[in-house]
Design a protein around this motif. Structure first.
Motif, PDB file in Angstrom:
ATOM      1  N   LYS A 186     -62.529  22.125  14.014  1.00 17.47           N
ATOM      2  CA  LYS A 186     -62.580  23.424  13.190  1.00 17.47           C
ATOM      3  C   LYS A 186     -62.814  23.403  11.840  1.00 17.47           C
ATOM      4  O   LYS A 186     -63.646  24.178  11.396  1.00 17.47           O
ATOM      5  N   ASP A 187     -62.293  22.692  10.997  1.00 19.22           N
ATOM      6  CA  ASP A 187     -62.114  22.735   9.542  1.00 19.22           C
ATOM      7  C   ASP A 187     -63.465  21.584   9.256  1.00 19.22           C
ATOM      8  O   ASP A 187     -63.843  22.254   8.211  1.00 19.22           O
ATOM      9  N   TYR A 188     -63.881  20.915   9.917  1.00 22.94           N
ATOM     10  CA  TYR A 188     -64.925  20.127   9.158  1.00 22.94           C
ATOM     11  C   TYR A 188     -66.355  20.095  10.156  1.00 22.94           C
ATOM     12  O   TYR A 188     -67.368  19.515   9.674  1.00 22.94           O
ATOM     13  N   LYS A 189     -66.111  20.640  11.221  1.00 23.05           N
ATOM     14  CA  LYS A 189     -67.384  20.987  11.985  1.00 23.05           C
ATOM     15  C   LYS A 189     -68.216  19.577  12.452  1.00 23.05           C
ATOM     16  O   LYS A 189     -69.037  19.495  12.532  1.00 23.05           O
ATOM     17  N   VAL A 190     -67.194  18.633  12.479  1.00 20.98           N
ATOM     18  CA  VAL A 190     -67.718  17.268  13.138  1.00 20.98           C
ATOM     19  C   VAL A 190     -68.256  17.308  14.457  1.00 20.98           C
ATOM     20  O   VAL A 190     -67.948  17.927  15.321  1.00 20.98           O
ATOM     21  N   ASP A 191     -69.197  16.434  14.502  1.00 17.75           N
ATOM     22  CA  ASP A 191     -69.941  16.054  15.732  1.00 17.75           C
ATOM     23  C   ASP A 191     -69.442  14.768  16.351  1.00 17.75           C
ATOM     24  O   ASP A 191     -69.702  14.383  17.590  1.00 17.75           O
ATOM     25  N   THR A 192     -68.543  13.982  15.608  1.00 15.84           N
ATOM     26  CA  THR A 192     -68.096  12.633  16.110  1.00 15.84           C
ATOM     27  C   THR A 192     -66.848  12.453  15.191  1.00 15.84           C
ATOM     28  O   THR A 192     -66.561  12.567  14.233  1.00 15.84           O
ATOM     29  N   VAL A 193     -65.680  11.834  16.097  1.00 13.41           N
ATOM     30  CA  VAL A 193     -64.732  11.303  15.541  1.00 13.41           C
ATOM     31  C   VAL A 193     -64.294   9.865  15.869  1.00 13.41           C
ATOM     32  O   VAL A 193     -64.945   9.593  16.982  1.00 13.41           O
ATOM     33  N   ILE A 194     -64.046   9.123  15.082  1.00 15.97           N
ATOM     34  CA  ILE A 194     -63.628   7.902  15.200  1.00 15.97           C
ATOM     35  C   ILE A 194     -62.110   7.479  15.128  1.00 15.97           C
ATOM     36  O   ILE A 194     -61.477   7.915  14.503  1.00 15.97           O
ATOM     37  N   LYS A 198     -71.788  14.444  11.112  1.00 23.10           N
ATOM     38  CA  LYS A 198     -70.713  14.695  10.488  1.00 23.10           C
ATOM     39  C   LYS A 198     -69.531  14.123  11.290  1.00 23.10           C
ATOM     40  O   LYS A 198     -69.123  14.389  12.379  1.00 23.10           O
ATOM     41  N   VAL A 199     -68.868  13.227  10.516  1.00 20.86           N
ATOM     42  CA  VAL A 199     -67.711  12.303  10.884  1.00 20.86           C
ATOM     43  C   VAL A 199     -66.564  12.796  10.527  1.00 20.86           C
ATOM     44  O   VAL A 199     -66.363  12.981   9.334  1.00 20.86           O
ATOM     45  N   ALA A 200     -65.289  12.384  10.961  1.00 24.25           N
ATOM     46  CA  ALA A 200     -63.957  12.396  11.027  1.00 24.25           C
ATOM     47  C   ALA A 200     -63.348  11.163  11.604  1.00 24.25           C
ATOM     48  O   ALA A 200     -63.726  10.442  12.558  1.00 24.25           O
ATOM     49  N   ILE A 201     -62.422  10.465  10.711  1.00 22.51           N
ATOM     50  CA  ILE A 201     -61.461   9.665  11.199  1.00 22.51           C
ATOM     51  C   ILE A 201     -60.333   9.933  11.606  1.00 22.51           C
ATOM     52  O   ILE A 201     -59.422  10.882  10.786  1.00 22.51           O
ATOM     53  N   LEU A 202     -59.810   9.820  13.061  1.00 19.55           N
ATOM     54  CA  LEU A 202     -58.282  10.003  13.186  1.00 19.55           C
ATOM     55  C   LEU A 202     -57.489   8.772  13.189  1.00 19.55           C
ATOM     56  O   LEU A 202     -57.785   7.924  13.706  1.00 19.55           O
ATOM     57  N   THR A 203     -56.254   8.922  12.806  1.00 24.31           N
ATOM     58  CA  THR A 203     -55.581   7.668  12.582  1.00 24.31           C
ATOM     59  C   THR A 203     -54.062   8.130  12.798  1.00 24.31           C
ATOM     60  O   THR A 203     -53.784   9.368  12.432  1.00 24.31           O
ATOM     61  N   ARG A 204     -53.206   7.454  13.447  1.00 21.36           N
ATOM     62  CA  ARG A 204     -51.918   7.738  13.608  1.00 21.36           C
ATOM     63  C   ARG A 204     -51.049   7.898  12.400  1.00 21.36           C
ATOM     64  O   ARG A 204     -50.218   8.866  12.023  1.00 21.36           O
ATOM     65  N   GLY A 205     -51.349   6.754  11.498  1.00 22.47           N
ATOM     66  CA  GLY A 205     -50.814   6.732  10.056  1.00 22.47           C
ATOM     67  C   GLY A 205     -49.172   6.503  10.191  1.00 22.47           C
ATOM     68  O   GLY A 205     -48.774   6.367  11.232  1.00 22.47           O
ATOM     69  N   TYR A 206     -48.558   6.808   9.149  1.00 24.00           N
ATOM     70  CA  TYR A 206     -47.121   6.591   9.031  1.00 24.00           C
ATOM     71  C   TYR A 206     -46.439   7.803   8.441  1.00 24.00           C
ATOM     72  O   TYR A 206     -47.289   8.673   7.987  1.00 24.00           O
ATOM     73  N   LYS A 207     -45.432   8.158   8.485  1.00 25.89           N
ATOM     74  CA  LYS A 207     -44.682   9.328   7.881  1.00 25.89           C
ATOM     75  C   LYS A 207     -45.020  10.352   8.380  1.00 25.89           C
ATOM     76  O   LYS A 207     -45.210  10.681   9.667  1.00 25.89           O
ATOM     77  N   VAL A 216     -66.775  10.681  20.832  1.00 29.04           N
ATOM     78  CA  VAL A 216     -65.467   9.978  20.509  1.00 29.04           C
ATOM     79  C   VAL A 216     -65.781   8.629  20.612  1.00 29.04           C
ATOM     80  O   VAL A 216     -66.264   7.980  21.787  1.00 29.04           O
ATOM     81  N   ILE A 217     -65.538   7.921  19.488  1.00 27.42           N
ATOM     82  CA  ILE A 217     -65.588   6.322  19.261  1.00 27.42           C
ATOM     83  C   ILE A 217     -64.181   5.763  18.939  1.00 27.42           C
ATOM     84  O   ILE A 217     -63.496   6.094  17.881  1.00 27.42           O
ATOM     85  N   SER A 218     -64.017   4.712  19.836  1.00 24.26           N
ATOM     86  CA  SER A 218     -62.626   4.214  19.573  1.00 24.26           C
ATOM     87  C   SER A 218     -62.868   2.822  19.196  1.00 24.26           C
ATOM     88  O   SER A 218     -63.489   2.098  19.533  1.00 24.26           O
ATOM     89  N   VAL A 219     -62.083   2.425  17.979  1.00 24.24           N
ATOM     90  CA  VAL A 219     -62.052   1.058  17.580  1.00 24.24           C
ATOM     91  C   VAL A 219     -60.614   0.752  17.689  1.00 24.24           C
ATOM     92  O   VAL A 219     -59.697   1.205  17.117  1.00 24.24           O
ATOM     93  N   GLY A 220     -60.636  -0.590  18.469  1.00 22.91           N
ATOM     94  CA  GLY A 220     -59.033  -0.878  18.573  1.00 22.91           C
ATOM     95  C   GLY A 220     -59.037  -2.290  18.802  1.00 22.91           C
ATOM     96  O   GLY A 220     -60.020  -3.189  18.716  1.00 22.91           O
ATOM     97  N   ASN A 221     -57.884  -2.990  18.991  1.00 19.38           N
ATOM     98  CA  ASN A 221     -57.597  -4.176  19.608  1.00 19.38           C
ATOM     99  C   ASN A 221     -56.588  -4.395  20.702  1.00 19.38           C
ATOM    100  O   ASN A 221     -55.994  -3.230  20.856  1.00 19.38           O
ATOM    101  N   ILE A 222     -56.390  -5.807  21.090  1.00 22.49           N
ATOM    102  CA  ILE A 222     -55.377  -5.575  22.131  1.00 22.49           C
ATOM    103  C   ILE A 222     -54.151  -6.418  22.022  1.00 22.49           C
ATOM    104  O   ILE A 222     -53.230  -6.646  22.568  1.00 22.49           O
ATOM    105  N   THR A 223     -54.347  -7.273  20.471  1.00 23.57           N
ATOM    106  CA  THR A 223     -53.132  -7.756  19.970  1.00 23.57           C
ATOM    107  C   THR A 223     -52.699  -7.094  18.921  1.00 23.57           C
ATOM    108  O   THR A 223     -53.229  -6.229  18.200  1.00 23.57           O
ATOM    109  N   LEU A 224     -51.359  -7.428  18.483  1.00 23.80           N
ATOM    110  CA  LEU A 224     -50.918  -6.961  17.129  1.00 23.80           C
ATOM    111  C   LEU A 224     -51.593  -7.764  15.957  1.00 23.80           C
ATOM    112  O   LEU A 224     -51.979  -9.065  16.297  1.00 23.80           O
TER     113      LEU A 224
END
Length: 188
Positions: A123-131, A67-76, A37-45
């Motif tokens: 499960k679906d993409y057999k990833v070894d890393t999520v960002i 094999k990578v997937a990106i996880l994001t909260r998104g909208y809607k 698990v690699i997290s990319v974030g910030n401390i400010t708006l």
């Protein structure tokens, strides 16, 4: 403005205390995933370039054979990566939509529950890393690498927490980061 500042400062103190308590408890029982698990974030708006960095890291890891997937909260509504022909801002939000269009061969999973999204990616993409895009305040998942982007033009705003300032967490929270990426250095 002078009349409202003390009230906003009081709200910032309450907010800061709440954030510290939540971060402490969630990190104690952080959920371990069956992948890196690699997290990319910030401390400010505001934009600090984290989504661009997520895209760069995803491309690099894919090129290196991961094999990578990106996880994001998104909208809607929550959604697993849409077929390219149906990718629209209304479905995903602007940043996930940009990532999905730019990284057509890398799954972008939009889900408010990132643990559920990660399980789906494994499960679906057999990833070894999520960002985790915008993952610094995601305390529920155990992370292998915590990257924080800092905008050099306004690194910590006025050094006040929300709502008095633009800090999402106290500056002391930066101790959790493994590395910092300074952005907008050419604009300073």
């Amino acid at each position: 403005p002078a009349l409202i500042r003390p009230f906003l400062l009081l709200l910032s103190v309450v907010y800061g205390l709440s954030v510290r308590i939540l971060a402490f408890f969630f990190r104690i029982k952080a959920y371990p995933l069956d992948c890196k698990v690699i997290s990319v974030g910030n401390i400010t708006l505001g934009g600090t370039g984290k989504t661009t960095l997520v895209e760069y890291i995803a491309r690099y890891l894919k090129k290196e054979g991961h094999k990578v997937a990106i996880l994001t909260r998104g909208y809607k509504k929550p959604a697993i990566r849409y077929p390219l022909s149906t990718i629209r801002y209304e479905n995903m939000g602007d940043e996930p939509c940009m990532l999905a269009k730019n990284l057509q061969d890398i799954p972008v999973i939009v889900d408010k529950n990132r643990i559920s999204g990660a399980r789906q990616a494994i499960k679906d993409y057999k990833v070894d890393t999520v960002i985790l895009d915008d993952g610094f305040q995601q305390w529920k998942i155990r992370k292998d690498l915590e990257i924080v982007t800092i905008d050099c033009t306004e690194p910590f705003g006025n050094r006040h927490l929300l709502p008095r300032g633009i800090l999402r967490e106290p500056i002391s929270s930066l101790k959790r980061a493994d590395t910092f990426i300074l952005t907008k250095t050419n604009l300073k």
